[in-house]
Design a protein around this motif. Sequence first.
Motif, PDB file in Angstrom:
ATOM      1  N   TYR A  17       0.852  -1.187   0.000  1.00 60.08           N
ATOM      2  CA  TYR A  17       0.000   0.000   0.000  1.00 60.08           C
ATOM      3  C   TYR A  17       0.887   1.236   0.000  1.00 60.08           C
ATOM      4  N   LEU A  18       0.691   2.101  -0.957  1.00 58.77           N
ATOM      5  CA  LEU A  18       1.463   3.344  -1.028  1.00 58.77           C
ATOM      6  C   LEU A  18       0.641   4.462  -0.383  1.00 58.77           C
ATOM      7  N   PRO A  19       1.106   4.991   0.755  1.00 63.24           N
ATOM      8  CA  PRO A  19       0.320   6.024   1.449  1.00 63.24           C
ATOM      9  C   PRO A  19       0.195   7.296   0.614  1.00 63.24           C
ATOM     10  N   THR A  43     -15.321   4.234  -5.142  1.00 64.18           N
ATOM     11  CA  THR A  43     -14.942   2.826  -5.243  1.00 64.18           C
ATOM     12  C   THR A  43     -13.620   2.682  -6.004  1.00 64.18           C
ATOM     13  N   GLY A  44     -12.834   1.691  -5.598  1.00 60.96           N
ATOM     14  CA  GLY A  44     -11.611   1.363  -6.343  1.00 60.96           C
ATOM     15  C   GLY A  44     -10.462   2.322  -6.160  1.00 60.96           C
ATOM     16  N   CYS A  45     -10.439   3.060  -5.025  1.00 64.19           N
ATOM     17  CA  CYS A  45      -9.343   4.014  -4.849  1.00 64.19           C
ATOM     18  C   CYS A  45      -8.356   3.556  -3.786  1.00 64.19           C
ATOM     19  N   GLY A  46      -8.504   2.357  -3.247  1.00 68.25           N
ATOM     20  CA  GLY A  46      -7.481   1.822  -2.352  1.00 68.25           C
ATOM     21  C   GLY A  46      -7.888   1.639  -0.894  1.00 68.25           C
ATOM     22  N   LYS A  47      -9.176   1.808  -0.564  1.00 70.90           N
ATOM     23  CA  LYS A  47      -9.597   1.727   0.839  1.00 70.90           C
ATOM     24  C   LYS A  47      -9.411   0.313   1.396  1.00 70.90           C
ATOM     25  N   THR A  48      -9.860  -0.670   0.634  1.00 67.82           N
ATOM     26  CA  THR A  48      -9.773  -2.054   1.112  1.00 67.82           C
ATOM     27  C   THR A  48      -8.312  -2.484   1.271  1.00 67.82           C
ATOM     28  N   ARG A  49      -7.506  -2.093   0.280  1.00 65.99           N
ATOM     29  CA  ARG A  49      -6.080  -2.425   0.351  1.00 65.99           C
ATOM     30  C   ARG A  49      -5.429  -1.774   1.575  1.00 65.99           C
ATOM     31  N   PHE A  50      -5.828  -0.534   1.843  1.00 62.94           N
ATOM     32  CA  PHE A  50      -5.300   0.201   2.999  1.00 62.94           C
ATOM     33  C   PHE A  50      -5.613  -0.548   4.298  1.00 62.94           C
ATOM     34  N   CYS A 104     -12.613  -5.377  12.221  1.00 61.40           N
ATOM     35  CA  CYS A 104     -13.772  -5.715  11.390  1.00 61.40           C
ATOM     36  C   CYS A 104     -13.994  -4.590  10.402  1.00 61.40           C
ATOM     37  N   TYR A 105     -13.949  -4.906   9.107  1.00 59.46           N
ATOM     38  CA  TYR A 105     -14.096  -3.892   8.069  1.00 59.46           C
ATOM     39  C   TYR A 105     -15.427  -4.072   7.351  1.00 59.46           C
ATOM     40  N   LEU A 106     -16.302  -3.101   7.509  1.00 63.95           N
ATOM     41  CA  LEU A 106     -17.604  -3.138   6.840  1.00 63.95           C
ATOM     42  C   LEU A 106     -17.530  -2.250   5.605  1.00 63.95           C
ATOM     43  N   ARG A 189       3.346  -1.240 -10.280  1.00 70.64           N
ATOM     44  CA  ARG A 189       3.660  -2.336  -9.368  1.00 70.64           C
ATOM     45  C   ARG A 189       2.585  -3.433  -9.401  1.00 70.64           C
ATOM     46  N   GLU A 190       1.330  -3.027  -9.485  1.00 70.34           N
ATOM     47  CA  GLU A 190       0.234  -4.004  -9.475  1.00 70.34           C
ATOM     48  C   GLU A 190       0.152  -4.800 -10.781  1.00 70.34           C
ATOM     49  N   SER A 191       0.531  -4.151 -11.904  1.00 68.08           N
ATOM     50  CA  SER A 191       0.330  -4.792 -13.204  1.00 68.08           C
ATOM     51  C   SER A 191       1.615  -5.358 -13.799  1.00 68.08           C
ATOM     52  N   SER A 221     -11.816   4.129 -11.834  1.00 68.31           N
ATOM     53  CA  SER A 221     -11.108   3.858 -10.583  1.00 68.31           C
ATOM     54  C   SER A 221      -9.670   3.411 -10.840  1.00 68.31           C
ATOM     55  N   THR A 222      -8.856   3.496  -9.797  1.00 69.94           N
ATOM     56  CA  THR A 222      -7.493   2.968  -9.895  1.00 69.94           C
ATOM     57  C   THR A 222      -7.546   1.476 -10.229  1.00 69.94           C
ATOM     58  N   ARG A 223      -8.554   0.788  -9.687  1.00 72.64           N
ATOM     59  CA  ARG A 223      -8.693  -0.640  -9.977  1.00 72.64           C
ATOM     60  C   ARG A 223      -8.788  -0.886 -11.487  1.00 72.64           C
ATOM     61  N   LEU A 224      -9.593  -0.044 -12.177  1.00 76.13           N
ATOM     62  CA  LEU A 224      -9.748  -0.230 -13.621  1.00 76.13           C
ATOM     63  C   LEU A 224      -8.465   0.095 -14.378  1.00 76.13           C
ATOM     64  N   VAL A 225      -7.724   1.094 -13.898  1.00 74.47           N
ATOM     65  CA  VAL A 225      -6.442   1.412 -14.558  1.00 74.47           C
ATOM     66  C   VAL A 225      -5.492   0.220 -14.395  1.00 74.47           C
ATOM     67  N   VAL A 226      -5.526  -0.408 -13.214  1.00 76.37           N
ATOM     68  CA  VAL A 226      -4.708  -1.609 -12.996  1.00 76.37           C
ATOM     69  C   VAL A 226      -5.134  -2.713 -13.970  1.00 76.37           C
ATOM     70  N   TYR A 227      -6.443  -2.878 -14.165  1.00 77.52           N
ATOM     71  CA  TYR A 227      -6.926  -3.901 -15.112  1.00 77.52           C
ATOM     72  C   TYR A 227      -6.386  -3.629 -16.513  1.00 77.52           C
TER      73      TYR A 227
HETATM   74  P1  ADP Z   1     -11.744   0.308  -2.658  1.00 74.56           P
HETATM   75  O1  ADP Z   1     -11.728  -0.535  -1.424  1.00 74.56           O
HETATM   76  O2  ADP Z   1     -11.521   1.782  -2.390  1.00 74.56           O
HETATM   77  O3  ADP Z   1     -12.927   0.059  -3.543  1.00 74.56           O
HETATM   78  P2  ADP Z   1      -9.368  -1.209  -3.385  1.00 74.56           P
HETATM   79  O4  ADP Z   1      -8.634  -1.102  -2.102  1.00 74.56           O
HETATM   80  O5  ADP Z   1      -9.951  -2.529  -3.719  1.00 74.56           O
HETATM   81  O6  ADP Z   1     -10.492  -0.080  -3.552  1.00 74.56           O
HETATM   82  O7  ADP Z   1      -8.372  -0.723  -4.536  1.00 74.56           O
HETATM   83  C1  ADP Z   1      -8.423  -1.201  -5.849  1.00 74.56           C
HETATM   84  C2  ADP Z   1      -7.029  -1.504  -6.332  1.00 74.56           C
HETATM   85  O8  ADP Z   1      -6.302  -0.296  -6.509  1.00 74.56           O
HETATM   86  C3  ADP Z   1      -6.210  -2.315  -5.334  1.00 74.56           C
HETATM   87  O9  ADP Z   1      -6.396  -3.696  -5.538  1.00 74.56           O
HETATM   88  C4  ADP Z   1      -4.804  -1.905  -5.689  1.00 74.56           C
HETATM   89  O10 ADP Z   1      -4.355  -2.660  -6.798  1.00 74.56           O
HETATM   90  C5  ADP Z   1      -4.943  -0.485  -6.177  1.00 74.56           C
HETATM   91  N1  ADP Z   1      -4.576   0.622  -5.257  1.00 74.56           N
HETATM   92  C6  ADP Z   1      -5.244   1.790  -5.148  1.00 74.56           C
HETATM   93  N2  ADP Z   1      -4.605   2.630  -4.328  1.00 74.56           N
HETATM   94  C7  ADP Z   1      -3.507   1.990  -3.893  1.00 74.56           C
HETATM   95  C8  ADP Z   1      -2.398   2.357  -3.028  1.00 74.56           C
HETATM   96  N3  ADP Z   1      -2.354   3.573  -2.456  1.00 74.56           N
HETATM   97  N4  ADP Z   1      -1.441   1.453  -2.816  1.00 74.56           N
HETATM   98  C9  ADP Z   1      -1.495   0.236  -3.414  1.00 74.56           C
HETATM   99  N5  ADP Z   1      -2.485  -0.172  -4.241  1.00 74.56           N
HETATM  100  C10 ADP Z   1      -3.485   0.700  -4.489  1.00 74.56           C
END
Ligand code: ADP
Length: 269
Positions: A17-19, A43-50, A104-106, A189-191, A221-227
């Motif tokens: 995770y890049l802060p 959505t898809g901006c890194g919350k879950t990964r964080f 617990c992450y909701l 890094r992700e791709s 979203s960042t997720r789609l750019v990764v895709y």
């Molecule tokens: P959200 O929970 O906000 O919907 P995710 O945490 O699933 O989004 O993020 C989608 C993808 O974007 C992650 O799987 C990861 O590949 C990438 N991503 C976005 N921001 C970051 C970050 N700051 N550091 C590392 N990966 C990130």
Amino acid sequence: MLMHGMISVKGAEAPFYLPQGDECEVFELAHANELPLLLKGPTGCGKTRFVAHMASRLGRPLHTVACHDDLAAADLIGRYLLKGGETVWVDGPLTRAVREGAICYLDEVVEARRDVTVVLHPLTDDRRILPIDRTGEELEAAPGFMLVASYNPGYQNILKTLKPSTRQRFVSLEFNFPRPEHEVPVVARESGLPEDRVRPLVRLANKLRALKGQDLEEGVSTRLVVYAATLIQRGMPVERAIRAAMIEPLTDDADVKRGLLDLVTAVFG
Ligand code: ADP
């Protein structure tokens, strides 16, 4: 259906995770002081990964629940189930987290049914208790327990917003799509696609995001750019990958799509 994942990784390397700012410090302080945390952002901006990254860094197990409009309090707390002719109580993910001092992450908590927020209230004030009506138990959260919730304020759905009485119980962090100097290395890094090939994709993503509210409900979203970068890295022609991963997911409207493809041509020439 309940989507529920758990990672327990003490000592293992934390997920990458890049802060973007001081969010890791805020999370650590909130955890150390037993304060619940709300992550706001698209959505898809890194919350879950964080959250996965921080849980691993803090050495806490993580229970993630993807909330949806059918999710009820019992899905989080638990229920009696019939097992081999006997009725047994089975803890839900929230109860398990409360018992074992986990995080617990909701995810997308506003999607859940109304009775869910009622359950969260006694857990998010200094009592930190979870009453389980069905068993008569009143659980006190174990040390280390933390409630993290996320929601997307961008949907503009008045029925699906958090009530002030709920949101004012959380320390809150705003998330957004990373700035290009962060998003380029994240996508690379992700791709596995080199940074100089990722850069125009991120430039295009930001042009598409600028259309939010006009032609598009949500920016890419960042997720789609990764895709898109992943498809390109695996050999798909750039324009085909962009269509599949960055245009088609955004809209079904043929006119809007044509407009978006003009932007692709403008960026990639
Ligand atoms: P959200 O929970 O906000 O919907 P995710 O945490 O699933 O989004 O993020 C989608 C993808 O974007 C992650 O799987 C990861 O590949 C990438 N991503 C976005 N921001 C970051 C970050 N700051 N550091 C590392 N990966 C990130």
